[in-house]
Design a protein around this motif. Structure first.
Motif, PDB file in Angstrom:
ATOM      1  N   ARG A   1      30.707  28.454  48.831  1.00 14.78           N
ATOM      2  CA  ARG A   1      31.507  29.261  49.756  1.00 14.78           C
ATOM      3  C   ARG A   1      32.968  29.285  49.309  1.00 14.78           C
ATOM      4  O   ARG A   1      33.616  30.330  49.259  1.00 14.78           O
ATOM      5  N   LEU A   2      33.489  28.098  48.997  1.00 14.58           N
ATOM      6  CA  LEU A   2      34.881  28.005  48.597  1.00 14.58           C
ATOM      7  C   LEU A   2      35.113  28.656  47.236  1.00 14.58           C
ATOM      8  O   LEU A   2      36.145  29.284  46.996  1.00 14.58           O
ATOM      9  N   MET A   3      34.138  28.535  46.343  1.00 12.79           N
ATOM     10  CA  MET A   3      34.275  29.159  45.033  1.00 12.79           C
ATOM     11  C   MET A   3      34.391  30.677  45.161  1.00 12.79           C
ATOM     12  O   MET A   3      35.250  31.308  44.539  1.00 12.79           O
ATOM     13  N   PHE A   4      33.525  31.264  45.970  1.00 14.10           N
ATOM     14  CA  PHE A   4      33.590  32.712  46.148  1.00 14.10           C
ATOM     15  C   PHE A   4      34.822  33.124  46.935  1.00 14.10           C
ATOM     16  O   PHE A   4      35.351  34.225  46.737  1.00 14.10           O
ATOM     17  N   ALA A   5      35.311  32.256  47.828  1.00 12.15           N
ATOM     18  CA  ALA A   5      36.557  32.555  48.536  1.00 12.15           C
ATOM     19  C   ALA A   5      37.725  32.584  47.562  1.00 12.15           C
ATOM     20  O   ALA A   5      38.606  33.445  47.638  1.00 12.15           O
ATOM     21  N   CYS A   6      37.733  31.634  46.615  1.00  8.71           N
ATOM     22  CA  CYS A   6      38.802  31.579  45.614  1.00  8.71           C
ATOM     23  C   CYS A   6      38.741  32.756  44.643  1.00  8.71           C
ATOM     24  O   CYS A   6      39.707  33.014  43.922  1.00  8.71           O
ATOM     25  N   ALA A   7      37.612  33.438  44.603  1.00  5.32           N
ATOM     26  CA  ALA A   7      37.459  34.616  43.741  1.00  5.32           C
ATOM     27  C   ALA A   7      37.680  35.907  44.520  1.00  5.32           C
ATOM     28  O   ALA A   7      37.276  36.986  44.081  1.00  5.32           O
TER      29      ALA A   7
ATOM     30  N   LYS B   1      47.177  29.420  46.121  1.00 10.42           N
ATOM     31  CA  LYS B   1      46.771  28.735  47.358  1.00 10.42           C
ATOM     32  C   LYS B   1      47.507  29.306  48.562  1.00 10.42           C
ATOM     33  O   LYS B   1      46.932  29.446  49.654  1.00 10.42           O
ATOM     34  N   ALA B   2      48.782  29.620  48.370  1.00 14.88           N
ATOM     35  CA  ALA B   2      49.538  30.228  49.461  1.00 14.88           C
ATOM     36  C   ALA B   2      48.943  31.574  49.846  1.00 14.88           C
ATOM     37  O   ALA B   2      48.915  31.948  51.030  1.00 14.88           O
ATOM     38  N   LYS B   3      48.433  32.306  48.846  1.00 16.67           N
ATOM     39  CA  LYS B   3      47.814  33.597  49.117  1.00 16.67           C
ATOM     40  C   LYS B   3      46.586  33.430  50.015  1.00 16.67           C
ATOM     41  O   LYS B   3      46.365  34.213  50.944  1.00 16.67           O
ATOM     42  N   ILE B   4      45.772  32.402  49.741  1.00 15.51           N
ATOM     43  CA  ILE B   4      44.589  32.147  50.565  1.00 15.51           C
ATOM     44  C   ILE B   4      44.998  31.883  52.009  1.00 15.51           C
ATOM     45  O   ILE B   4      44.426  32.411  52.961  1.00 15.51           O
ATOM     46  N   ARG B   5      46.026  31.033  52.158  1.00 13.61           N
ATOM     47  CA  ARG B   5      46.472  30.674  53.503  1.00 13.61           C
ATOM     48  C   ARG B   5      47.080  31.880  54.220  1.00 13.61           C
ATOM     49  O   ARG B   5      46.721  32.174  55.366  1.00 13.61           O
ATOM     50  N   ASP B   6      47.990  32.577  53.562  1.00 13.79           N
ATOM     51  CA  ASP B   6      48.735  33.646  54.225  1.00 13.79           C
ATOM     52  C   ASP B   6      47.873  34.877  54.503  1.00 13.79           C
ATOM     53  O   ASP B   6      48.090  35.581  55.487  1.00 13.79           O
ATOM     54  N   ALA B   7      46.892  35.127  53.616  1.00 13.03           N
ATOM     55  CA  ALA B   7      46.028  36.288  53.820  1.00 13.03           C
ATOM     56  C   ALA B   7      44.855  35.991  54.749  1.00 13.03           C
ATOM     57  O   ALA B   7      44.107  36.897  55.099  1.00 13.03           O
ATOM     58  N   GLY B   8      44.712  34.721  55.141  1.00 10.42           N
ATOM     59  CA  GLY B   8      43.605  34.364  56.031  1.00 10.42           C
ATOM     60  C   GLY B   8      42.247  34.641  55.424  1.00 10.42           C
ATOM     61  O   GLY B   8      41.322  35.092  56.109  1.00 10.42           O
ATOM     62  N   ILE B   9      42.107  34.378  54.122  1.00 14.56           N
ATOM     63  CA  ILE B   9      40.854  34.666  53.426  1.00 14.56           C
ATOM     64  C   ILE B   9      39.724  33.806  53.989  1.00 14.56           C
ATOM     65  O   ILE B   9      39.852  32.586  54.111  1.00 14.56           O
ATOM     66  N   ALA B  10      38.625  34.439  54.329  1.00 19.36           N
ATOM     67  CA  ALA B  10      37.493  33.731  54.946  1.00 19.36           C
ATOM     68  C   ALA B  10      36.741  32.911  53.909  1.00 19.36           C
ATOM     69  O   ALA B  10      36.445  33.389  52.818  1.00 19.36           O
ATOM     70  N   PHE B  11      36.431  31.667  54.278  1.00 16.70           N
ATOM     71  CA  PHE B  11      35.679  30.783  53.382  1.00 16.70           C
ATOM     72  C   PHE B  11      34.197  30.940  53.681  1.00 16.70           C
ATOM     73  O   PHE B  11      33.579  30.132  54.360  1.00 16.70           O
TER      74      PHE B  11
END
Length: 414
Positions: free
Chosen positions: A111-117, A161-171
């Motif tokens: 899940r986290l791998m695909f979130a990071c992609a 990492k800031a992009k993940i947090r600020d964009a609210g990317i779903a895990f």
């Protein structure tokens, strides 16, 4: 260091290596903040090294670390002081209360791998972000994999990492139709992890121990999730081919043995057969990619099990297709070495000279080792001696360094 303290360090190291990705994934899935999850987990590991020698290693060290890290997350959120922070705090508290019995930690790494992609993240940073988040690679190691300065990689990872947090990317796992767009980064990270573990065939370095096995397991997981993706199959075939040679890559005394000098009888035939079956299945999917080509290269070398020499012209063709597809300077080096066998040493040197114009290779040990070998074979001893000096100076593995020094003595100074 006392025996108890030594055991606590060993146990913390084992959990860090085997469980880091799962713990970060679990913590991040709730906070949606990778950086804060990593910070909390680092603090939890530090607490373990202080607590476990006195109180003993807990029955479930993963659950202990999860609880400790989650409490640190709650403390950090509490210090934030905003209404949003309070809501996050209540969510984290509810999670902890609902799982107070220290359950088994689910494997949420994919899940986290695909979130990071995620498409919102810079394509070039998806693989590096997965490596750091899932497997705990430091910025310097990741930078070496991608041939960029460590400081540059560190800055890019912070921004990602800031992009993940600020964009609210779903895990979460994306819809199946969206997976192919993200798959390349996932496969890239898995292969980088495998390569890092594969460079330590004896398993003597704690940082790398088990990485190759872990990467193969993740590769199998991706294939199970996407059985019709040819590149997922290709990567798994590639890793199995390489892993099959692990026992042949060192002498009984620990000396380095290059592929050309390995005894095929020491290769793992079952892994090679499995790799061949998987590669054949990938070829029926109607789409050729990087990992299938690289697996085909390894398959061409595996023919030595039947007592035949590799088909060098075919290997040159495979590397040519790879170079066209990837533009990788590493592929260009390998292609040049193959050209030296398929055509002539002079032709191989010419191809290597062309690749050497890439400034990323200035501190890349395999380039200098290949250059030294080809120059020595061409009788250009003075240039070969200088190249060997560069390769030896850049090499960190004592066994490979010793091998290069022996080659230098045999081919240059004798």
């Amino acid at each position: 260091m006392t025996t108890a303290t030594g055991r606590s360090w060993d146990e913390a190291e084992r959990v860090a290596r085997q469980s880091y990705g799962r713990l970060v994934a679990f913590l991040s899935a709730r906070s949606r903040d990778v950086a804060s999850a990593e910070d909390a987990l680092s603090e939890a590991f530090a607490a373990a090294l202080s607590d476990w020698p006195q109180k003993g290693v807990p029955h479930n060290p993963e659950a202990w670390l999860l609880t400790a890290a989650r409490r640190r997350q709650m403390d950090a959120v509490r210090r934030g002081g905003t209404r949003a922070a309070a809501a996050d705090h209540l969510k984290l508290l509810a999670d902890e209360l609902s799982e107070a019995e220290a359950p088994d930690i689910p494997d949420e790494r994919l899940r986290l791998m695909f979130a990071c992609a995620h498409p919102a993240i810079d394509r070039k940073m998806r693989g590096p972000l997965i490596l750091q988040t899932i497997l705990g690679f430091d910025a310097a190691t990741i930078a070496a994999v991608f041939l960029v300065p460590a400081a540059t990689m560190g800055q890019r990872l912070v921004r990602a990492k800031a992009k993940i947090r600020d964009a609210g990317i779903a895990f979460r796992l994306p819809d199946r139709v969206d997976m192919p767009e993200r798959l390349d980064a996932v496969l890239e990270a898995i292969y980088a992890a495998f390569s890092e573990g594969w460079t330590d065939p004896s398993g003597t370095e704690s940082r790398r121990r088990g990485l190759a096995e872990e990467a193969i397991w993740l590769g199998r997981l991706v294939v199970a999730l996407l059985p019709d993706e040819p590149e997922a199959l290709g990567l798994l075939a590639l890793m199995l081919h390489l892993e099959a040679r692990r026992e042949a890559r060192r002498t009984d005394a620990g000396g380095y043995v290059p592929l050309a000098d390995q005894d095929p009888a020491k290769w793992d035939g079952k892994l090679i057969d499995e790799a061949e079956d998987i590669l054949l299945a990938a070829s029926h999917r109607g789409k050729i990619g990087r990992y299938q080509l690289e697996a085909a290269v390894q398959s061409a070398h595996a023919i030595r099990r039947q007592g035949f020499e590799p088909d060098w012209p075919m290997l040159e063709a495979l590397y040519g297709h790879l170079l066209t597809l990837t533009g990788s300077p590493v592929v260009a080096i390998n292609r040049a070495v193959v050209i030296a066998s398929s055509r002539s040493v002079e032709a191989g040197l010419a191809a290597l000279e062309a690749a050497g114009g890439d400034e990323r290779l200035a501190a890349y040990q395999p380039y200098w080792a290949a250059r030294a070998d080809l120059l020595a074979r061409a009788g250009r001893k003075e240039e070969a001696d200088a190249a060997y000096g560069q390769a030896i100076g850049l090499e960190t593995d004592p066994a490979i360094r010793s091998f290069l020094e022996e080659r230098r003595q045999l081919t240059v100074t004798s």
